[in-house]
Design a protein around this motif. Sequence first.
Motif, PDB file in Angstrom:
ATOM      1  N   THR A  75       0.859  -1.182   0.000  1.00 32.32           N
ATOM      2  CA  THR A  75       0.000   0.000   0.000  1.00 32.32           C
ATOM      3  C   THR A  75       0.900   1.238   0.000  1.00 32.32           C
ATOM      4  O   THR A  75       2.109   1.153   0.241  1.00 32.32           O
ATOM      5  CB  THR A  75      -0.848   0.042   1.277  1.00 32.32           C
ATOM      6  N   ALA A  76       0.311   2.391  -0.221  1.00 36.14           N
ATOM      7  CA  ALA A  76       1.083   3.628  -0.133  1.00 36.14           C
ATOM      8  C   ALA A  76       1.739   3.743   1.240  1.00 36.14           C
ATOM      9  O   ALA A  76       2.905   4.113   1.366  1.00 36.14           O
ATOM     10  CB  ALA A  76       0.173   4.829  -0.396  1.00 36.14           C
ATOM     11  N   SER A  77       0.995   3.412   2.284  1.00 34.76           N
ATOM     12  CA  SER A  77       1.518   3.503   3.647  1.00 34.76           C
ATOM     13  C   SER A  77       2.726   2.591   3.855  1.00 34.76           C
ATOM     14  O   SER A  77       3.702   2.969   4.498  1.00 34.76           O
ATOM     15  CB  SER A  77       0.423   3.141   4.648  1.00 34.76           C
ATOM     16  N   ARG A  78       2.659   1.394   3.297  1.00 36.37           N
ATOM     17  CA  ARG A  78       3.785   0.472   3.480  1.00 36.37           C
ATOM     18  C   ARG A  78       5.015   0.958   2.712  1.00 36.37           C
ATOM     19  O   ARG A  78       6.140   0.833   3.182  1.00 36.37           O
ATOM     20  CB  ARG A  78       3.374  -0.943   3.073  1.00 36.37           C
ATOM     21  N   PHE A  79       4.801   1.520   1.521  1.00 37.57           N
ATOM     22  CA  PHE A  79       5.931   2.159   0.832  1.00 37.57           C
ATOM     23  C   PHE A  79       6.468   3.313   1.683  1.00 37.57           C
ATOM     24  O   PHE A  79       7.678   3.504   1.793  1.00 37.57           O
ATOM     25  CB  PHE A  79       5.484   2.699  -0.533  1.00 37.57           C
ATOM     26  N   ARG A  80       5.543   4.076   2.262  1.00 36.74           N
ATOM     27  CA  ARG A  80       5.913   5.257   3.052  1.00 36.74           C
ATOM     28  C   ARG A  80       6.940   4.925   4.135  1.00 36.74           C
ATOM     29  O   ARG A  80       7.838   5.715   4.416  1.00 36.74           O
ATOM     30  CB  ARG A  80       4.649   5.848   3.688  1.00 36.74           C
ATOM     31  N   GLU A 101       0.472   8.287   4.056  1.00 39.07           N
ATOM     32  CA  GLU A 101      -0.309   7.137   4.500  1.00 39.07           C
ATOM     33  C   GLU A 101      -1.326   6.682   3.448  1.00 39.07           C
ATOM     34  O   GLU A 101      -1.816   5.558   3.481  1.00 39.07           O
ATOM     35  CB  GLU A 101      -1.051   7.474   5.794  1.00 39.07           C
ATOM     36  N   SER A 102      -1.642   7.583   2.517  1.00 42.98           N
ATOM     37  CA  SER A 102      -2.706   7.230   1.567  1.00 42.98           C
ATOM     38  C   SER A 102      -2.341   7.431   0.103  1.00 42.98           C
ATOM     39  O   SER A 102      -3.158   7.149  -0.778  1.00 42.98           O
ATOM     40  CB  SER A 102      -3.952   8.074   1.870  1.00 42.98           C
ATOM     41  N   HIS A 103      -1.112   7.898  -0.171  1.00 40.97           N
ATOM     42  CA  HIS A 103      -0.776   8.148  -1.582  1.00 40.97           C
ATOM     43  C   HIS A 103       0.722   8.037  -1.807  1.00 40.97           C
ATOM     44  O   HIS A 103       1.519   8.277  -0.899  1.00 40.97           O
ATOM     45  CB  HIS A 103      -1.271   9.535  -2.011  1.00 40.97           C
ATOM     46  N   ILE A 104       1.087   7.662  -3.028  1.00 43.35           N
ATOM     47  CA  ILE A 104       2.498   7.658  -3.424  1.00 43.35           C
ATOM     48  C   ILE A 104       2.603   8.084  -4.880  1.00 43.35           C
ATOM     49  O   ILE A 104       1.763   7.708  -5.716  1.00 43.35           O
ATOM     50  CB  ILE A 104       3.151   6.269  -3.205  1.00 43.35           C
ATOM     51  N   GLY A 105       3.599   8.918  -5.172  1.00 43.10           N
ATOM     52  CA  GLY A 105       3.885   9.322  -6.542  1.00 43.10           C
ATOM     53  C   GLY A 105       5.383   9.408  -6.733  1.00 43.10           C
ATOM     54  O   GLY A 105       6.127   9.707  -5.788  1.00 43.10           O
ATOM     55  N   MET A 106       5.834   9.154  -7.962  1.00 42.96           N
ATOM     56  CA  MET A 106       7.267   9.153  -8.256  1.00 42.96           C
ATOM     57  C   MET A 106       7.702  10.473  -8.877  1.00 42.96           C
ATOM     58  O   MET A 106       6.937  11.138  -9.567  1.00 42.96           O
ATOM     59  CB  MET A 106       7.590   7.984  -9.200  1.00 42.96           C
ATOM     60  N   ASP A 133       7.848  19.466  -7.435  1.00 41.23           N
ATOM     61  CA  ASP A 133       8.209  18.327  -8.276  1.00 41.23           C
ATOM     62  C   ASP A 133       7.149  18.047  -9.325  1.00 41.23           C
ATOM     63  O   ASP A 133       5.963  18.274  -9.100  1.00 41.23           O
ATOM     64  CB  ASP A 133       8.370  17.075  -7.405  1.00 41.23           C
ATOM     65  N   GLN A 134       7.598  17.542 -10.462  1.00 38.48           N
ATOM     66  CA  GLN A 134       6.679  16.961 -11.435  1.00 38.48           C
ATOM     67  C   GLN A 134       6.553  15.483 -11.074  1.00 38.48           C
ATOM     68  O   GLN A 134       7.503  14.720 -11.201  1.00 38.48           O
ATOM     69  CB  GLN A 134       7.216  17.136 -12.851  1.00 38.48           C
ATOM     70  N   ILE A 135       5.384  15.146 -10.566  1.00 42.39           N
ATOM     71  CA  ILE A 135       5.145  13.805 -10.032  1.00 42.39           C
ATOM     72  C   ILE A 135       4.365  12.979 -11.048  1.00 42.39           C
ATOM     73  O   ILE A 135       3.325  13.415 -11.554  1.00 42.39           O
ATOM     74  CB  ILE A 135       4.330  13.885  -8.726  1.00 42.39           C
ATOM     75  N   ILE A 136       4.893  11.787 -11.346  1.00 40.61           N
ATOM     76  CA  ILE A 136       4.125  10.864 -12.180  1.00 40.61           C
ATOM     77  C   ILE A 136       3.426   9.891 -11.240  1.00 40.61           C
ATOM     78  O   ILE A 136       4.060   9.241 -10.394  1.00 40.61           O
ATOM     79  CB  ILE A 136       4.994  10.167 -13.251  1.00 40.61           C
ATOM     80  N   GLU A 137       2.102   9.835 -11.354  1.00 47.89           N
ATOM     81  CA  GLU A 137       1.308   9.121 -10.353  1.00 47.89           C
ATOM     82  C   GLU A 137      -0.036   8.681 -10.927  1.00 47.89           C
ATOM     83  O   GLU A 137      -0.576   9.309 -11.833  1.00 47.89           O
ATOM     84  CB  GLU A 137       1.054  10.041  -9.148  1.00 47.89           C
ATOM     85  N   ALA A 138      -0.539   7.604 -10.359  1.00 49.12           N
ATOM     86  CA  ALA A 138      -1.919   7.189 -10.600  1.00 49.12           C
ATOM     87  C   ALA A 138      -2.750   7.887  -9.534  1.00 49.12           C
ATOM     88  O   ALA A 138      -2.709   7.520  -8.360  1.00 49.12           O
ATOM     89  CB  ALA A 138      -2.048   5.675 -10.501  1.00 49.12           C
ATOM     90  N   LYS A 139      -3.461   8.948  -9.923  1.00 53.65           N
ATOM     91  CA  LYS A 139      -4.012   9.865  -8.937  1.00 53.65           C
ATOM     92  C   LYS A 139      -5.391   9.486  -8.418  1.00 53.65           C
ATOM     93  O   LYS A 139      -5.682   9.620  -7.245  1.00 53.65           O
ATOM     94  CB  LYS A 139      -4.047  11.273  -9.531  1.00 53.65           C
ATOM     95  N   GLY A 140      -6.256   9.043  -9.292  1.00 52.94           N
ATOM     96  CA  GLY A 140      -7.606   8.720  -8.840  1.00 52.94           C
ATOM     97  C   GLY A 140      -8.526   8.513 -10.030  1.00 52.94           C
ATOM     98  O   GLY A 140      -8.164   8.810 -11.168  1.00 52.94           O
TER      99      GLY A 140
END
Length: 209
Positions: A130-135, A159-164, A174-181
């Motif tokens: 999950t995002a939290s576990r990556f966090r 805890e709820s999101h991750i972006g590269m 930052d320019q973040i590449i992410e799956a947003k919603g």
Amino acid sequence: MWHSRTLTASLVGAGAFLFGAAGTAGAYHTRFVANNCNYAAPTPTPYITRDGSAAVALRARHEGYQWAGGCWNDNDRDDSPNDPTSDPSTGGEGGDCSGFTFKVWRESLNESDASFQQWGMLRDVHGPYTASRFRWGHGAPNITVSKSALTKMDALASESHIGMIYATNADGTDQIIEAKGEAYGTNIWTRTYRGDSSYGGVRRTGWSS
Ligand SMILES: [Ca+2]
Ligand SMILES: [Ca+2]
């Protein structure tokens, strides 16, 4: 981001099932995963670069978002728009934030395995994080790092999101590449996660360059 919402999803899913049994629900289903995706084994890759990983991520740009998902094509359109956001079982196109990161970082389903595994774009896989576990740096390939040390294709996670990080702007955003919603799909946006205390720096280790 789906883990913390599993209970809610189960309850909503049960409701959707009952509703569907009445024959009035399900029109939103594009059956994208069922019609397009596969379960092929990943290919071990001994060499991986940040630029190569960015190229992999760019193929997902302008594609869809699927909660708990991880399968997309490369036609620059969301093939499964407007799925109900509370239902993780819509089978639509796209990864969610953590599934997208898992695949772009070429991680293993085995959390103690730090090797690189190339998953096809149309391989439906979310991975164990999950995002939290990556966090918090869970999993052998993943570590937490100071936000000031972050570089291309490292990530910012809460805890709820991750972006590269695709690129960093002159003003420190930052320019973040992410799956947003569901309403946004997968793309690159300028974000201020680096200055947000709820976000930490995360790195996938082992890059060749
Ligand atoms: Ca698409
Ligand atoms: Ca969708």
